[in-house]
Design a protein around this motif. Sequence first.
Motif, PDB file in Angstrom:
ATOM      1  N   UNK A  14      -1.508 -23.463 -30.183  1.00 31.28           N
ATOM      2  CA  UNK A  14      -0.317 -23.942 -29.478  1.00 31.28           C
ATOM      3  C   UNK A  14      -0.511 -23.882 -27.975  1.00 31.28           C
ATOM      4  N   UNK A  15      -1.770 -23.860 -27.544  1.00 33.77           N
ATOM      5  CA  UNK A  15      -2.114 -23.861 -26.125  1.00 33.77           C
ATOM      6  C   UNK A  15      -3.043 -25.039 -25.848  1.00 33.77           C
ATOM      7  N   UNK A  16      -2.781 -25.742 -24.749  1.00 37.86           N
ATOM      8  CA  UNK A  16      -3.675 -26.806 -24.278  1.00 37.86           C
ATOM      9  C   UNK A  16      -4.249 -26.374 -22.940  1.00 37.86           C
ATOM     10  N   UNK A  17      -5.547 -26.284 -22.856  1.00 43.80           N
ATOM     11  CA  UNK A  17      -6.233 -25.938 -21.620  1.00 43.80           C
ATOM     12  C   UNK A  17      -6.597 -27.220 -20.890  1.00 43.80           C
ATOM     13  N   UNK A  18      -5.975 -27.452 -19.731  1.00 38.34           N
ATOM     14  CA  UNK A  18      -6.123 -28.725 -19.033  1.00 38.34           C
ATOM     15  C   UNK A  18      -7.189 -28.715 -17.958  1.00 38.34           C
ATOM     16  N   UNK A  19      -7.686 -29.887 -17.650  1.00 38.57           N
ATOM     17  CA  UNK A  19      -8.628 -30.128 -16.544  1.00 38.57           C
ATOM     18  C   UNK A  19     -10.007 -29.518 -16.765  1.00 38.57           C
ATOM     19  N   UNK A  20     -10.415 -29.380 -18.014  1.00 37.63           N
ATOM     20  CA  UNK A  20     -11.730 -28.813 -18.268  1.00 37.63           C
ATOM     21  C   UNK A  20     -12.856 -29.735 -17.811  1.00 37.63           C
ATOM     22  N   UNK A  21     -12.544 -31.012 -17.591  1.00 44.66           N
ATOM     23  CA  UNK A  21     -13.541 -31.932 -17.046  1.00 44.66           C
ATOM     24  C   UNK A  21     -14.002 -31.518 -15.664  1.00 44.66           C
ATOM     25  N   UNK A  22     -13.200 -30.737 -14.953  1.00 40.40           N
ATOM     26  CA  UNK A  22     -13.536 -30.378 -13.578  1.00 40.40           C
ATOM     27  C   UNK A  22     -14.528 -29.216 -13.490  1.00 40.40           C
TER      28      UNK A  22
ATOM     29  N   UNK B  81      -9.839 -21.621 -30.314  1.00 47.84           N
ATOM     30  CA  UNK B  81      -8.972 -22.454 -31.128  1.00 47.84           C
ATOM     31  C   UNK B  81      -7.973 -23.265 -30.337  1.00 47.84           C
ATOM     32  N   UNK B  82      -7.940 -23.107 -29.019  1.00 44.50           N
ATOM     33  CA  UNK B  82      -7.019 -23.875 -28.182  1.00 44.50           C
ATOM     34  C   UNK B  82      -7.449 -25.338 -28.129  1.00 44.50           C
ATOM     35  N   UNK B  83      -6.500 -26.207 -27.811  1.00 42.71           N
ATOM     36  CA  UNK B  83      -6.828 -27.597 -27.521  1.00 42.71           C
ATOM     37  C   UNK B  83      -7.466 -27.674 -26.140  1.00 42.71           C
ATOM     38  N   UNK B  84      -8.412 -28.579 -25.985  1.00 39.69           N
ATOM     39  CA  UNK B  84      -9.181 -28.717 -24.747  1.00 39.69           C
ATOM     40  C   UNK B  84      -8.927 -30.103 -24.161  1.00 39.69           C
ATOM     41  N   UNK B  85      -8.325 -30.162 -22.987  1.00 47.27           N
ATOM     42  CA  UNK B  85      -7.959 -31.439 -22.380  1.00 47.27           C
ATOM     43  C   UNK B  85      -8.941 -31.814 -21.271  1.00 47.27           C
ATOM     44  N   UNK B  86      -9.452 -33.009 -21.372  1.00 44.25           N
ATOM     45  CA  UNK B  86     -10.342 -33.590 -20.369  1.00 44.25           C
ATOM     46  C   UNK B  86      -9.564 -34.769 -19.789  1.00 44.25           C
ATOM     47  N   UNK B  87      -8.977 -34.540 -18.626  1.00 47.16           N
ATOM     48  CA  UNK B  87      -7.860 -35.379 -18.208  1.00 47.16           C
ATOM     49  C   UNK B  87      -7.914 -35.694 -16.716  1.00 47.16           C
ATOM     50  N   UNK B  88      -8.791 -36.611 -16.342  1.00 47.26           N
ATOM     51  CA  UNK B  88      -8.863 -36.870 -14.914  1.00 47.26           C
ATOM     52  C   UNK B  88      -9.448 -38.178 -14.445  1.00 47.26           C
ATOM     53  N   UNK B  89      -9.560 -39.242 -15.266  1.00 52.50           N
ATOM     54  CA  UNK B  89     -10.208 -40.458 -14.766  1.00 52.50           C
ATOM     55  C   UNK B  89      -9.419 -41.193 -13.695  1.00 52.50           C
TER      56      UNK B  89
END
Length: 323
Positions: free
Chosen positions: A198-206, A220-228
């Motif tokens: 129930x956690x999303x870790x954002x901006x891992x693309x950076x 087990x967290x969701x991994x967000x790659x969010x920056x194009x």
Amino acid sequence: MTVPTPAVAGRAAVRTVQGDLAPEALGVCDAHDHLFLRSPRLPGQELTDPEAAAAELAAFRAAGGGAVIQWTPHGMGRGAEELPRLARDSGVRLVVATGLHQAVHYAPEVLARVGTDPAGLFVAELTEGIGDTGVRAGMIKVAGGFHGVDAHARWTMAAAAEAHHATGAVVGVHLEAGTAAEDVVELLCDEHGVPPRRVILGHLNRFPDPGMLRRAARTGAFLAFDGPSRAHHATDWRLPDALRALADAGHGAQLLLGGDTTTAAARSVNGGPGMPHLLRRQRHWLAEVLGPELVTRMLTVNPARAFAAVWPSEGGGRRTADG
């Protein structure tokens, strides 16, 4: 115009600005973006124009988009009163956030108005509505610091955890420059009992350090790659290999993609990449490396799982299950 598919009471649903939606009806999803955003850190680049937002949504829809998760939290000009009309006119499902960003994004009086019970505010916005708009938030957004979590982050994350336990809402975390993922998981999950799923870790693309990404994935967290929609020249080229390695290690079901358009100049209608770039270009570039099936999963099945919750019944009390 697309009519949302209503959720069934007692089952997991995505809480959109038009009401609760069956997760499978979410469609192709930009899992982290902004239609409206205002911060003292971005003078002159605020996202405040509803017609520009409408044009951006139309462009996103034309590129094949079906849903946008707006991570703009409380006190940063979310435009909640505009979102139902924009969703209805564009046919794009919209989810709005509650929560609080880093302290630097607020004037002191804004945080003072939150008072001593941010969790109460978050729960009210998730279950009753934002102000007098009647629009309910569908996620909680908070933020870490650079390679750590400061006192403000600890305060907001404790409140986010309390609001999660009361509602089941997912907690999305802005990781400053992609750092401090492990600190955030320790605080939210180990200390405050939020299930990692129930956690999303954002901006891992950076910060695409392979070891850090493996450790974050194993939680087990969701991994967000969010920056194009933004320039990250030092790390953008590493994205396909980072996603491939995570998928090969069995973490393909945890991966999310988003655009993160934070300034007016970055909008596609103003000549920038904007929301459509995620689907017009990045989706195809990634598919060449990862295969179209995995990319489609990251844009559809994974966000449907990430943002769905078993919401408390109307007038219900505090939840004890995580949904």
